[in-house]
Design an enzyme around this catalytic site. Sequence first.
Site, PDB file in Angstrom:
ATOM      1  N   HIS A 246       0.814  -1.212   0.000  1.00 59.45           N
ATOM      2  CA  HIS A 246       0.000   0.000   0.000  1.00 59.45           C
ATOM      3  C   HIS A 246       0.851   1.266   0.000  1.00 59.45           C
ATOM      4  O   HIS A 246       1.936   1.322   0.547  1.00 59.45           O
ATOM      5  CB  HIS A 246      -0.994  -0.005   1.180  1.00 59.45           C
ATOM      6  CG  HIS A 246      -0.370  -0.135   2.532  1.00 59.45           C
ATOM      7  ND1 HIS A 246      -1.101  -0.260   3.675  1.00 59.45           N
ATOM      8  CD2 HIS A 246       0.913  -0.170   2.927  1.00 59.45           C
ATOM      9  CE1 HIS A 246      -0.308  -0.346   4.717  1.00 59.45           C
ATOM     10  NE2 HIS A 246       0.920  -0.301   4.291  1.00 59.45           N
ATOM     11  N   ASN A 247       0.324   2.281  -0.697  1.00 59.36           N
ATOM     12  CA  ASN A 247       0.952   3.605  -0.786  1.00 59.36           C
ATOM     13  C   ASN A 247       2.266   3.618  -1.553  1.00 59.36           C
ATOM     14  O   ASN A 247       2.996   4.622  -1.520  1.00 59.36           O
ATOM     15  CB  ASN A 247       1.185   4.209   0.613  1.00 59.36           C
ATOM     16  CG  ASN A 247      -0.105   4.382   1.383  1.00 59.36           C
ATOM     17  OD1 ASN A 247      -0.389   3.572   2.271  1.00 59.36           O
ATOM     18  ND2 ASN A 247      -0.895   5.377   1.043  1.00 59.36           N
TER      19      ASN A 247
END
Length: 349
Positions: A246-247
Amino acid sequence: MTLKLAAIVESLSSEFDARLAGDPELLIERLSTLEQATAHDLTFLSHPKYAGKLAQSAAACVVVSPSVEAPAIQRGACIIVDDPYRYFARITQLWKRHHSAEPAVAVHPSAFIDPLAAVAPDASIGAFACIGPGAVVAAGVRIAEHCVIGRNAAVGKGSRLSARVTLAEGCSVGERCIVHPGAVIGADGFGFAPHDGRWEKIEQLGGVRIGNDVEIGANTCIDRGALQDTVIEDGVKLDNLIQIGHNVHIGAHTALAGCVGVAGSARIGAHCTIGGGAVVLGHLALADHVHISAASVVTRSILKPGNYTGFFPIDDNAGWEKNAATLKQLHALREKIKQLEKSLKGSAA
């Protein structure tokens, strides 16, 4: 099905300044390697170091660079162009278009399209596909069997999703992308807060934004962001079985080989390459034009372009154990050497 040499050269003439030496009416039945090509095959020679294999090739025609034009013409038909590898790549695309049947522009009766979804009239939706409410499927999109396009997800013009692709809620794929079977875009990232020996889930509230001309390999997973979006910029190429946390942010035209793992919040620059099985730890940054060797573990940010390698060389087990034991003593040995240097300096004085 066959293609004439003249038709191949003509089809690519707007992009390449290529010359054909040989019979333009010669029929090509197959694309092949230099070693395995037969008298009806087209192949290529991308590097002069393989020129020795040219004379032995039985190919009908070989794509070559000007540096080997003379021996290529002596061998037989050839196409001379500055970048044979790229030219042959374009030939494979041409071959695919001529020899692959395009799916009919239709929605299969077993597919489900929510009434609140927007699907272009010329999109193709395969059997048992599911298009959620608020989803947008643009013109020329091909969605294969058993795909899931979640609520408010979007697929850009001309993109192709192979069987069993999942594009989760609120995630988007740009134009002219190719997503191979089993890829999952927008699953929750690995986010948990420890509390009293247990884990409290951190809801993943971001999405995934994928740019144009991206290719995503089979069974690759790209996690949605925790708060901000996970971003894959234009032209990125991801191989099979890759994990993007994620991210993560991956810059334009970067390529990752199979089984690469990129941990959460890492930022990878543009025009990078990461070899198969390599790992990039979380919250690190890689500058543009960084190239990581296969099986390396990136444990620190890399802020200068270049080629980087980080793995312990393989050895027989007994030798490896000895080297590993020595490595554990490296810091202590360093301190002893520093003390010895100080003693020697003191003696010299």
